[in-house]
Every structure is written in structure tokens, then in C-alpha cells.
Scaffold this motif. Sequence first.
Motif, PDB file in Angstrom:
ATOM      1  N   ASN A  87       0.984  -1.305   0.280  1.00  0.00           N
ATOM      2  CA  ASN A  87       0.090   0.276   0.181  1.00  0.00           C
ATOM      3  C   ASN A  87       0.821   1.885   0.001  1.00  0.00           C
ATOM      4  OD1 ASN A  87       0.466   0.202   2.681  1.00  0.00           O
ATOM      5  ND2 ASN A  87      -0.927  -0.948   3.041  1.00  0.00           N
ATOM      6  N   CYS A  88       0.696   2.502  -0.597  1.00  0.00           N
ATOM      7  CA  CYS A  88       0.953   3.597  -0.732  1.00  0.00           C
ATOM      8  C   CYS A  88      -0.100   4.981  -1.138  1.00  0.00           C
ATOM      9  CB  CYS A  88       2.178   3.528  -1.163  1.00  0.00           C
ATOM     10  SG  CYS A  88       1.418   3.486  -3.696  1.00  0.00           S
ATOM     11  N   THR A  89      -0.012   5.907  -0.178  1.00  0.00           N
ATOM     12  CA  THR A  89      -1.240   7.304  -1.583  1.00  0.00           C
ATOM     13  C   THR A  89      -1.214   6.430  -2.644  1.00  0.00           C
ATOM     14  OG1 THR A  89       0.181   9.081  -1.135  1.00  0.00           O
ATOM     15  CG2 THR A  89       0.263   8.185   0.948  1.00  0.00           C
ATOM     16  N   GLU A  90      -2.647   7.067  -2.364  1.00  0.00           N
ATOM     17  CA  GLU A  90      -2.599   7.659  -4.345  1.00  0.00           C
ATOM     18  C   GLU A  90      -1.787   8.551  -4.871  1.00  0.00           C
ATOM     19  OE1 GLU A  90      -6.599   8.685  -7.522  1.00  0.00           O
ATOM     20  OE2 GLU A  90      -6.351   9.542  -5.810  1.00  0.00           O
ATOM     21  N   GLU A  91      -1.370   9.512  -3.595  1.00  0.00           N
ATOM     22  CA  GLU A  91      -0.219  10.852  -4.630  1.00  0.00           C
ATOM     23  C   GLU A  91       1.077   9.217  -4.936  1.00  0.00           C
ATOM     24  OE1 GLU A  91      -1.136  14.333  -2.215  1.00  0.00           O
ATOM     25  OE2 GLU A  91       0.531  13.473  -1.437  1.00  0.00           O
ATOM     26  N   GLU A  92       1.682   9.031  -4.325  1.00  0.00           N
ATOM     27  CA  GLU A  92       2.518   7.866  -4.713  1.00  0.00           C
ATOM     28  C   GLU A  92       2.341   6.926  -5.765  1.00  0.00           C
ATOM     29  OE1 GLU A  92       4.923   7.981  -0.255  1.00  0.00           O
ATOM     30  OE2 GLU A  92       2.814   6.985  -1.004  1.00  0.00           O
ATOM     31  N   MET A  93       1.086   6.459  -6.436  1.00  0.00           N
ATOM     32  CA  MET A  93       1.093   5.297  -7.403  1.00  0.00           C
ATOM     33  C   MET A  93       1.551   5.386  -8.254  1.00  0.00           C
ATOM     34  SD  MET A  93      -3.408   4.676  -8.129  1.00  0.00           S
ATOM     35  CE  MET A  93      -3.113   3.277  -9.417  1.00  0.00           C
ATOM     36  N   LYS A  94       1.655   6.840  -9.050  1.00  0.00           N
ATOM     37  CA  LYS A  94       2.059   6.384 -10.584  1.00  0.00           C
ATOM     38  C   LYS A  94       3.580   5.865 -10.813  1.00  0.00           C
ATOM     39  CE  LYS A  94       3.289   9.521 -13.959  1.00  0.00           C
ATOM     40  NZ  LYS A  94       3.546  11.035 -15.256  1.00  0.00           N
ATOM     41  N   GLU A  95       4.411   6.542  -9.487  1.00  0.00           N
ATOM     42  CA  GLU A  95       5.483   5.895  -9.487  1.00  0.00           C
ATOM     43  C   GLU A  95       6.060   4.190  -8.900  1.00  0.00           C
ATOM     44  OE1 GLU A  95       4.915   8.943  -7.934  1.00  0.00           O
ATOM     45  OE2 GLU A  95       5.315   9.655  -9.690  1.00  0.00           O
ATOM     46  N   TRP A  96       4.679   3.917  -7.805  1.00  0.00           N
ATOM     47  CA  TRP A  96       4.902   2.853  -6.655  1.00  0.00           C
ATOM     48  C   TRP A  96       4.035   1.723  -7.167  1.00  0.00           C
ATOM     49  CZ3 TRP A  96       8.662   1.437  -4.061  1.00  0.00           C
ATOM     50  CH2 TRP A  96       9.360   1.983  -3.278  1.00  0.00           C
ATOM     51  N   LYS A  97       3.296   1.856  -8.191  1.00  0.00           N
ATOM     52  CA  LYS A  97       2.076   1.031  -8.806  1.00  0.00           C
ATOM     53  C   LYS A  97       3.188   0.299  -9.287  1.00  0.00           C
ATOM     54  CE  LYS A  97      -2.330  -0.193 -11.356  1.00  0.00           C
ATOM     55  NZ  LYS A  97      -3.028   0.356 -12.199  1.00  0.00           N
ATOM     56  N   PRO A  98       3.802   0.805 -10.991  1.00  0.00           N
ATOM     57  CA  PRO A  98       4.717  -0.327 -11.417  1.00  0.00           C
ATOM     58  C   PRO A  98       5.360  -1.113 -10.564  1.00  0.00           C
ATOM     59  CG  PRO A  98       5.556   1.761 -11.993  1.00  0.00           C
ATOM     60  CD  PRO A  98       3.720   2.100 -11.168  1.00  0.00           C
ATOM     61  N   VAL A  99       6.123  -0.578  -9.839  1.00  0.00           N
ATOM     62  CA  VAL A  99       7.135  -1.126  -9.109  1.00  0.00           C
ATOM     63  C   VAL A  99       6.453  -2.411  -7.813  1.00  0.00           C
ATOM     64  CG1 VAL A  99       8.363  -1.735  -6.991  1.00  0.00           C
ATOM     65  CG2 VAL A  99       8.699   0.483  -8.638  1.00  0.00           C
ATOM     66  N   ALA A 100       4.724  -2.324  -7.395  1.00  0.00           N
ATOM     67  CA  ALA A 100       4.350  -3.347  -6.955  1.00  0.00           C
ATOM     68  C   ALA A 100       3.943  -4.612  -7.496  1.00  0.00           C
ATOM     69  CB  ALA A 100       3.471  -2.300  -6.363  1.00  0.00           C
ATOM     70  N   ARG A 101       3.673  -4.049  -8.567  1.00  0.00           N
ATOM     71  CA  ARG A 101       3.447  -5.327  -9.466  1.00  0.00           C
ATOM     72  C   ARG A 101       4.672  -5.862  -9.956  1.00  0.00           C
ATOM     73  NH1 ARG A 101      -0.995  -5.189 -13.482  1.00  0.00           N
ATOM     74  NH2 ARG A 101      -3.169  -4.824 -12.567  1.00  0.00           N
ATOM     75  N   GLY A 102       6.063  -5.819  -9.967  1.00  0.00           N
ATOM     76  CA  GLY A 102       7.276  -5.343 -10.510  1.00  0.00           C
ATOM     77  C   GLY A 102       8.097  -6.967  -9.060  1.00  0.00           C
ATOM     78  N   ILE A 103       7.180  -5.712  -8.342  1.00  0.00           N
ATOM     79  CA  ILE A 103       7.548  -6.932  -6.799  1.00  0.00           C
ATOM     80  C   ILE A 103       7.134  -8.229  -6.856  1.00  0.00           C
ATOM     81  CG2 ILE A 103       6.930  -7.055  -4.172  1.00  0.00           C
ATOM     82  CD1 ILE A 103       7.828  -4.055  -4.209  1.00  0.00           C
ATOM     83  N   MET A 104       4.946  -7.610  -7.521  1.00  0.00           N
ATOM     84  CA  MET A 104       4.286  -9.154  -7.491  1.00  0.00           C
ATOM     85  C   MET A 104       4.808 -10.473  -8.228  1.00  0.00           C
ATOM     86  SD  MET A 104       0.673  -9.439  -7.752  1.00  0.00           S
ATOM     87  CE  MET A 104       0.990  -9.168  -9.890  1.00  0.00           C
ATOM     88  N   SER A 105       5.263  -9.623  -9.306  1.00  0.00           N
ATOM     89  CA  SER A 105       5.764 -10.863 -10.327  1.00  0.00           C
ATOM     90  C   SER A 105       7.043 -11.596 -10.314  1.00  0.00           C
ATOM     91  CB  SER A 105       6.046  -9.739 -11.283  1.00  0.00           C
ATOM     92  OG  SER A 105       4.866  -9.136 -12.202  1.00  0.00           O
ATOM     93  N   SER A 106       7.786 -10.927  -8.585  1.00  0.00           N
ATOM     94  CA  SER A 106       9.090 -11.511  -8.568  1.00  0.00           C
ATOM     95  C   SER A 106       9.065 -13.332  -7.485  1.00  0.00           C
ATOM     96  CB  SER A 106      10.339 -10.320  -8.180  1.00  0.00           C
ATOM     97  OG  SER A 106       9.539 -10.026  -6.446  1.00  0.00           O
ATOM     98  N   VAL A 107       7.952 -13.025  -6.687  1.00  0.00           N
ATOM     99  CA  VAL A 107       7.730 -14.084  -6.794  1.00  0.00           C
ATOM    100  C   VAL A 107       7.814 -15.458  -6.854  1.00  0.00           C
ATOM    101  CG1 VAL A 107       5.813 -14.828  -5.162  1.00  0.00           C
ATOM    102  CG2 VAL A 107       6.138 -13.115  -4.714  1.00  0.00           C
ATOM    103  N   LYS A 108       8.639 -16.294  -5.880  1.00  0.00           N
ATOM    104  CA  LYS A 108       9.376 -17.812  -6.306  1.00  0.00           C
ATOM    105  C   LYS A 108       8.588 -18.819  -5.116  1.00  0.00           C
ATOM    106  CE  LYS A 108      12.387 -16.473  -9.849  1.00  0.00           C
ATOM    107  NZ  LYS A 108      12.214 -15.247  -9.946  1.00  0.00           N
ATOM    108  N   ILE A 109       8.412 -19.917  -5.650  1.00  0.00           N
ATOM    109  CA  ILE A 109       8.346 -20.749  -4.103  1.00  0.00           C
ATOM    110  C   ILE A 109       8.595 -21.487  -4.167  1.00  0.00           C
ATOM    111  CG2 ILE A 109       6.437 -21.857  -3.102  1.00  0.00           C
ATOM    112  CD1 ILE A 109       5.634 -19.368  -2.072  1.00  0.00           C
TER     113      ILE A 109
END
Length: 211
Positions: A179-201
Amino acid sequence: MSLMEYMDEKIIGLMNELQDEIARQSKESDADENGLLDLSITINDEIIPFEEKSLFEDRLRILLPETFSIMPSEIATLKYPSEKRPGLIYTNESTSINIAFNYTESPLDDADLDTFKDNMVQVLKHSQPTAQWLEDGVKDMEGQRIGYCDFIVPASDVPVYILVFFVELDGKALLCTFNCTEEEMKEWKPVARGIMSSVKITFGEKGEIDI
């Protein structure tokens, strides 16, 4: 308690409710939803390096910002007073951006991930009728299936962007929230998606997982 902290607790509570049912552009060139393209990104002229973390007894590998650290237990207790607080929380220096992990008791089989996602979306939409829904789905990330949903929650001070993603780990749901503020969303949303995509079990001997 801030809205972001409340939502982390709310989502964890919702996961407990689902247990019976399931048994039931950072800069657009630096990151995209297929993963972090580089091991560092630039946000507001600040270079943020990433590193791979091994969590949950090395069963989960995920890329996280090096500048993020584990929220001390005394701060987590103050910010998340509920006993259902996330078991592990990474945060930035100002604690305005959080990545929380909760290894739930909710049963989950990888084959039921789509149903699990649909149930979570239904409960979240019912509990947050004023939220702006963005997307939900199940993605295959190099053989690792990940369910997710993201939305913006309105607030009196500043709206909050929330990405929830989850995977199966030893027959239970591992729930992660960014989570982050909507103000930070433009920069951090693609980062959050990248973090999600990096998951390996990683495979290992099944048993109790300490966090």
C-alpha cells in the motif's frame, strides 16, 4: 491507526472469513507488470536498489527495495494493535509505504486459486463499496501462479492504493499486501506489480513455517 494499516488488518480478517468458503509507470522504462527489469529504479531522482529476499524459512523468494527494513515489533504493535496484524512487515523509512506478509490458516490449493481470488474480490467489494476497483486476476509467472487484485480506497485525507496478491504455500494462503498513497501510486504501482511478479515459491520439506 492510518487507513493503510486498517486495510492490512481488514484484509487479514477477511481471509479468516474466507477459510470456510474455500475449504473451502517508478518510471515506466524501469519496471512493468512482467517484473522488475533492473535491480534498481529511480523515483523522484532517488535511486532505489532492489535485492532478493528469502523469507519463510527460504520458501519464498521476492525482490524488495534494499532501503526497506522490517518494521520493529514495538512499532508494529502500535500501528497494528490488532492481534491479527501481519506476521512480517517491510516498510520505508517514513513507514508510508508498506509491504506486509501474512501466512494465513486459510486452506488453499493451487488448483483452487481462481476460486479463492473470486471469493476475496467478492468480500472486498462488499466491505469496500466506495473503493475504485482497478483489476483482478490470476497470472502465471514462469510457472508460479499468483492471484491478485488492486483498488483505491477513498479517505478524508488522501486516497490509498492497495495491491493484494497471494500464493499457495504448503496448502495454505500466503497473503501479501502493498500500500501507498494515491499520490505515490504513479511511481509505485508498477514497482508493486514488479515485486509481485518476482515471487518464487521454492520446494522444501513441508512442516510448520515460522515467521
